[in-house]
Design a protein around this motif. Sequence first.
Motif, short mmCIF file in Angstrom:
data_model
loop_
_atom_site.label_atom_id
_atom_site.label_comp_id
_atom_site.label_asym_id
_atom_site.label_seq_id
_atom_site.Cartn_x
_atom_site.Cartn_y
_atom_site.Cartn_z
N THR A 237 -34.89 -6.86 45.48
CA THR A 237 -35.43 -7.38 44.23
C THR A 237 -34.60 -6.86 43.06
N GLU A 238 -34.85 -7.38 41.88
CA GLU A 238 -34.18 -6.89 40.67
C GLU A 238 -34.41 -5.38 40.52
N GLN A 239 -35.66 -4.96 40.78
CA GLN A 239 -36.00 -3.53 40.67
C GLN A 239 -35.20 -2.71 41.68
N ASP A 240 -35.01 -3.25 42.89
CA ASP A 240 -34.20 -2.56 43.91
C ASP A 240 -32.76 -2.38 43.41
N TYR A 241 -32.19 -3.45 42.86
CA TYR A 241 -30.81 -3.37 42.36
C TYR A 241 -30.70 -2.31 41.28
N LYS A 242 -31.67 -2.32 40.36
CA LYS A 242 -31.68 -1.35 39.26
C LYS A 242 -31.75 0.08 39.81
N ASN A 243 -32.69 0.33 40.70
CA ASN A 243 -32.88 1.67 41.26
C ASN A 243 -31.65 2.14 42.04
N LEU A 244 -31.03 1.23 42.79
CA LEU A 244 -29.85 1.59 43.58
C LEU A 244 -28.67 1.95 42.68
N ILE A 245 -28.46 1.18 41.61
CA ILE A 245 -27.36 1.48 40.70
C ILE A 245 -27.59 2.83 40.03
N LEU A 246 -28.82 3.10 39.64
CA LEU A 246 -29.13 4.38 39.00
C LEU A 246 -29.06 5.53 40.01
N ASP A 247 -29.36 5.22 41.27
CA ASP A 247 -29.36 6.24 42.33
C ASP A 247 -27.94 6.70 42.69
N HIS A 248 -27.01 5.75 42.76
CA HIS A 248 -25.65 6.11 43.19
C HIS A 248 -24.61 5.24 42.49
N TYR A 249 -23.63 5.89 41.89
CA TYR A 249 -22.61 5.19 41.09
C TYR A 249 -21.84 4.12 41.86
N THR A 250 -21.71 4.25 43.17
CA THR A 250 -20.90 3.26 43.90
C THR A 250 -21.54 1.88 43.92
N PHE A 251 -22.82 1.79 43.58
CA PHE A 251 -23.47 0.49 43.58
C PHE A 251 -23.18 -0.33 42.31
N LEU A 252 -22.52 0.27 41.33
CA LEU A 252 -22.15 -0.49 40.13
C LEU A 252 -20.83 -1.22 40.40
N LYS A 253 -20.85 -2.54 40.22
CA LYS A 253 -19.62 -3.31 40.35
C LYS A 253 -18.72 -2.87 39.21
N ARG A 254 -17.47 -2.55 39.50
CA ARG A 254 -16.64 -1.98 38.44
C ARG A 254 -15.24 -2.57 38.43
N PRO A 255 -14.57 -2.37 37.31
CA PRO A 255 -15.07 -1.74 36.09
C PRO A 255 -16.00 -2.67 35.32
N VAL A 256 -16.75 -2.09 34.38
CA VAL A 256 -17.59 -2.87 33.48
C VAL A 256 -17.07 -2.62 32.07
N LEU A 257 -16.71 -3.68 31.39
CA LEU A 257 -16.23 -3.59 30.02
C LEU A 257 -17.27 -4.23 29.11
N VAL A 258 -17.77 -3.46 28.16
CA VAL A 258 -18.72 -3.98 27.18
C VAL A 258 -18.00 -4.05 25.85
N LEU A 259 -17.91 -5.25 25.31
CA LEU A 259 -17.29 -5.48 24.00
C LEU A 259 -18.33 -6.10 23.09
N ASP A 260 -18.92 -5.28 22.26
CA ASP A 260 -19.98 -5.73 21.36
C ASP A 260 -21.06 -6.48 22.14
N ASN A 261 -21.11 -7.81 22.04
CA ASN A 261 -22.16 -8.55 22.74
C ASN A 261 -21.63 -9.31 23.96
N GLN A 262 -20.45 -8.92 24.45
CA GLN A 262 -19.88 -9.53 25.65
C GLN A 262 -19.78 -8.48 26.75
N ILE A 263 -19.86 -8.95 28.00
CA ILE A 263 -19.69 -8.03 29.13
C ILE A 263 -18.77 -8.67 30.15
N PHE A 264 -17.93 -7.83 30.75
CA PHE A 264 -17.00 -8.28 31.79
C PHE A 264 -17.22 -7.35 32.98
#
Length: 117
Positions: free
Chosen positions: A73-100
Motif C-alpha cells: 500500500t502507499e503506507q507500506d511504501y512510505k514506511n519502507l522508504i523511511l525504514d531503509h535508505y535503499t528503498f528510495l529511488k535515486r537520485p531525487v532532484l527537487v527544484l522548487d516545485n519540480q521533482i526528478f
Amino acid sequence: MKKIYYLESCNTCQRILKELEPLDGVELQEIKSKAISPEQLEEMKNLAGSHEALFSRRAMLFRQRGLHEKELTEQDYKNLILDHYTFLKRPVLVLDNQIFVGNSKKVVEAAKEALHG
C-alpha cells in the motif's frame, strides 16, 4: 529550493551528479549518513504524486524481505522508504516545485534542462 538526495556509494548517482554540474546553489543530502525525514519524504511525495513513485523495486532488500510477493500500500511504501535508505529511488532532484526521480536517461536530461535552462 534546490536539493539532490543521493547515495555516496552508488556509482550511478556519482555519474549523474557529474553530469548535472555545475551544482551551484544546490544542496546535496547523502541519504545513508543523513536519513530522510518524514517531512522531506512528504514533500517529495506531494511533488511526485505518490510514495510508490519514489520507491525502488531494484533494492536488494526488496527481494530479500519477500516484498515482491506482497501487495504493498502507499503506507507500506512510505514506511519502507523511511525504514531503509535503499528503498528510495535515486537520485531525487527537487527544484522548487519540480521533482526528478531516478536515473533514466529521460529523467536525467529533463533535470539537466531544468537546472541549467
